[in-house]
Design an enzyme around this catalytic site. Structure first.
Site, PDB file in Angstrom:
ATOM      1  N   CYS A 123      -5.635  -8.208   0.717  1.00 44.44           N
ATOM      2  CA  CYS A 123      -5.519  -7.888   2.138  1.00 44.44           C
ATOM      3  C   CYS A 123      -5.099  -9.090   2.982  1.00 44.44           C
ATOM      4  O   CYS A 123      -4.517  -8.922   4.052  1.00 44.44           O
ATOM      5  CB  CYS A 123      -6.842  -7.357   2.680  1.00 44.44           C
ATOM      6  SG  CYS A 123      -7.458  -5.915   1.811  1.00 44.44           S
ATOM      7  N   CYS A 165     -11.689  -9.562   5.800  1.00 41.19           N
ATOM      8  CA  CYS A 165     -12.269  -9.560   4.463  1.00 41.19           C
ATOM      9  C   CYS A 165     -11.152  -9.325   3.452  1.00 41.19           C
ATOM     10  O   CYS A 165     -10.079  -8.829   3.788  1.00 41.19           O
ATOM     11  CB  CYS A 165     -13.355  -8.502   4.335  1.00 41.19           C
ATOM     12  SG  CYS A 165     -12.798  -6.798   4.569  1.00 41.19           S
ATOM     13  N   HIS A 168      -3.854  -0.078   7.944  1.00 45.54           N
ATOM     14  CA  HIS A 168      -4.035  -1.347   7.224  1.00 45.54           C
ATOM     15  C   HIS A 168      -3.174  -1.354   5.965  1.00 45.54           C
ATOM     16  O   HIS A 168      -3.664  -1.086   4.873  1.00 45.54           O
ATOM     17  CB  HIS A 168      -5.513  -1.518   6.883  1.00 45.54           C
ATOM     18  CG  HIS A 168      -5.837  -2.698   6.032  1.00 45.54           C
ATOM     19  ND1 HIS A 168      -5.124  -3.877   6.050  1.00 45.54           N
ATOM     20  CD2 HIS A 168      -6.835  -2.884   5.111  1.00 45.54           C
ATOM     21  CE1 HIS A 168      -5.657  -4.729   5.194  1.00 45.54           C
ATOM     22  NE2 HIS A 168      -6.695  -4.147   4.606  1.00 45.54           N
TER      23      HIS A 168
END
Length: 400
Positions: free
Chosen positions: A96, A380, A349
Site C-alpha cells: 500500500c 498502514c 484505495h
C-alpha cells in the site's frame, strides 16, 4: 567528497479518477500502464516550464508487478508517456505504501544530489490484478509460526485490531466511515477534489469510448443505518464491512519532486517541502497499527509533538486502523485536522497509488491553510508496516 543535503519540494501531483475494480468498473477494459501514462502526461502538461529532458528519474510503484503492471513500469511508462529515451525509470513495491516509498526514495536521491527533478507515483489495477495474484507465501510463515494465519488476509488484520482496541466498536467505525463519505461529498460540491484529477479516456467493447472525470467509489447517501445492515465477511458477527473499509479499486497517481533551488530556477512553484520520513514494522496480524510507531519515530527525530501538526492525511484502509492511530495520539475521532476532504473509505484505495493521493490532498490544503506549517501523510502497509512523511507548507506565513 563532502555533500550538503538539498531541500526537496513537492511541486505538483495528479491522479486519474479512481474506479471500482471488476468487470463493471470504469477501467475494466483499460490497461494499468495506460493509467499511469495518463497521469505522467497530465503532470507534464500542467508544468510546461519543465523541459522533459530535465526529468532525471521516474519511480512508479505497483503491488502486483505482472502483466500490464510489470515490465519495470517506471521505465516502460516513461517511454510510453513520451519522455526522452534518456530518462530512466524503475518499479518499486511496498504494497500500500508503494507510491509513498517512490516519493521518499527518489526524494532522498534529490537531497543527496543524485537527481534534480523526478516523477514518482503508483498504479494499481485491482480488477486485472487482485491483491495476492500469483503470490506463493513461504510455508515457513505458518509452519514456523512466524506470523498468525490472519496476517495474510487484510480484513482479518482489521478484525484483530478491533480485538486489540475493544473501545473501537463497529458503531464507532461506521460513524467514522459515514463522516468520510460526507466529507468527500462536501469536497466535491466545493470543487476541492477535481483539480487533482486527470480526465482519462476509457473504452468499453459494448459502449465504446468515454471519459472518466470523477471518482467512481463514493457513496454520498451512506448512513449509519445502511452500514449497520452490511455483512461482516471476515468474521461471523465481526466489525469490518465493505462500508467501513476501502474498496477494491483501480487508479494511478504521479507527482513532481525537485530540488527547491532547481524548481525555482526553471519556473516551478513548490507547494510543500519534504522534511523527513519514517517507516516501521509491527506484527503483521495487526498491520493497521503500523502508522503509530512510524509517526512516533518521525516526531521524536524532529523534536515535534502531534500538537505541532496542523493537517493529517491518513489512508483509510479500514476505519478501525484510523481510529487506532487517533486513539493512540489522543486525537478526537472528528478532529478537523484529519482528512478534511475525506479519505479512501469514500474515494477508494488502489493500493500502491494511494500515497501520492494523500500528498496531493495535503498540498492543496496547504495552499488554503497558510497558517499551518507542518502536515503528515501516513498509512498502514500490508505484512505489518507503517509509513509516515512529514511535510512543511511552502505557503506558511508564520515565523520561526
Amino acid at each position: 567528497m563532502p555533500r550538503n543535503a538539498r531541500d526537496v519540494v513537492f511541486v505538483d501531483g495528479v491522479r486519474t479518477p479512481f474506479g471500482k475494480a471488476g468487470p463493471k468498473g470504469l477501467y475494466a477494459e483499460t490497461r494499468a500502464d495506460d493509467l499511469v501514462v495518463r497521469a505522467i502526461r497530465e503532470l507534464l502538461r500542467r508544468n510546461p516550464s519543465l523541459p522533459p529532458e530535465r526529468v532525471d528519474e521516474v519511480a512508479i510503484a505497483a503491488t502486483t508487478q505482472t502483466g500490464d503492471q510489470g515490465l519495470t513500469i517506471g521505465r516502460s511508462a516513461a517511454v510510453l508517456a513520451g519522455l526522452p529515451k534518456s530518462v530512466p525509470g524503475y518499479a518499486i513495491d511496498r504494497m500500500c505504501a508503494g507510491a509513498m516509498t517512490a516519493v521518499t526514495t527518489s526524494g532522498a536521491g534529490i537531497s543527496f544530489g543524485s537527481y534534480d527533478v523526478v516523477i514518482a507515483g503508483g498504479v494499481e489495477h485491482m480488477g486485472r490484478h487482485p491483491m495476492g495474484e500469483g503470490v506463493d507465501p513461504n510455508p515457513r510463515f505458518l509452519a514456523d509460526r512466524l506470523v498468525d494465519p490472519s496476517a495474510l488476509v487484510m480484513g482479518s488484520t482489521a478484525e484483530n485490531l478491533h480485538d486489540r482496541f475493544p473501545g473501537i466498536t463497529k458503531e464507532r467505525a461506521d460513524a467514522y466511515a459515514v463522516r468520510s463519505q460526507q466529507k468527500v461529498a462536501a469536497a466535491y460540491a466545493a470543487g476541492k477534489i477535481q483539480p487533482d484529477l486527470a480526465p482519462t479516456a476509457i473504452r468499453s467493447a459494448e459502449k465504446g469510448w468515454g471519459l472518466a472525470t470523477e471518482d467512481e467509489p463514493p457513496r454520498p447517501g451512506t448512513t449509519l443505518e445502511s452500514l449497520a445492515a452490511l455483512k461482516t465477511p471476515f468474521r461471523v458477527h465481526g466489525n469490518v464491512t465493505a462500508g467501513n473499509a476501502a474498496g477494491l479499486n483501480d487508479g494511478a497517481t504521479a507527482c513532481l519532486l525537485a530540488a527547491e533551488d532547481v524548481a525555482r530556477k526553471i519556473g516551478l512553484t513548490p507547494r510543500m517541502r519534504l522534511v523527513d520520513f519514517a517507516f516501521a514494522g509491527v506484527e503483521p496480524e495487526v498491520m493497521g497499527v503500523g502508522p503509530v510507531p512510524a509517526t512516533e519515530r518521525l516526531l521524536a527525530r524532529n523534536a515535534l509533538t502531534m500538537d505541532d501538526i496542523g493537517l493529517i492525511e491518513i489512508n483509510e484502509a479500514f476505519a478501525v486502523q484510523v481510529l487506532a492511530f487517533l486513539e493512540h495520539f489522543k486525537i478526537d475521532d472528528d478532529d478537523a485536522r484529519v482528512n478534511p476532504w475525506g479519505g479512501a473509505i469514500a474515494l477508494g484505495h488502489p493500493l500502491a497509488s494511494s500515497g501520492v493521493r494523500l500528498m496531493n490532498q495535503l498540498s492543496r490544503l496547504f495552499e488554503e491553510r497558510t497558517d499551518v506549517r507542518y502536515g503528515l501523510t501516513t498509512m498502514c502497509v500490508g505484512m505489518g508496516m507503517g509509513g509516515t512523511v512529514l511535510w512543511e507548507n511552502a505557503n506558511w506565513e508564520g515565523t520561526e
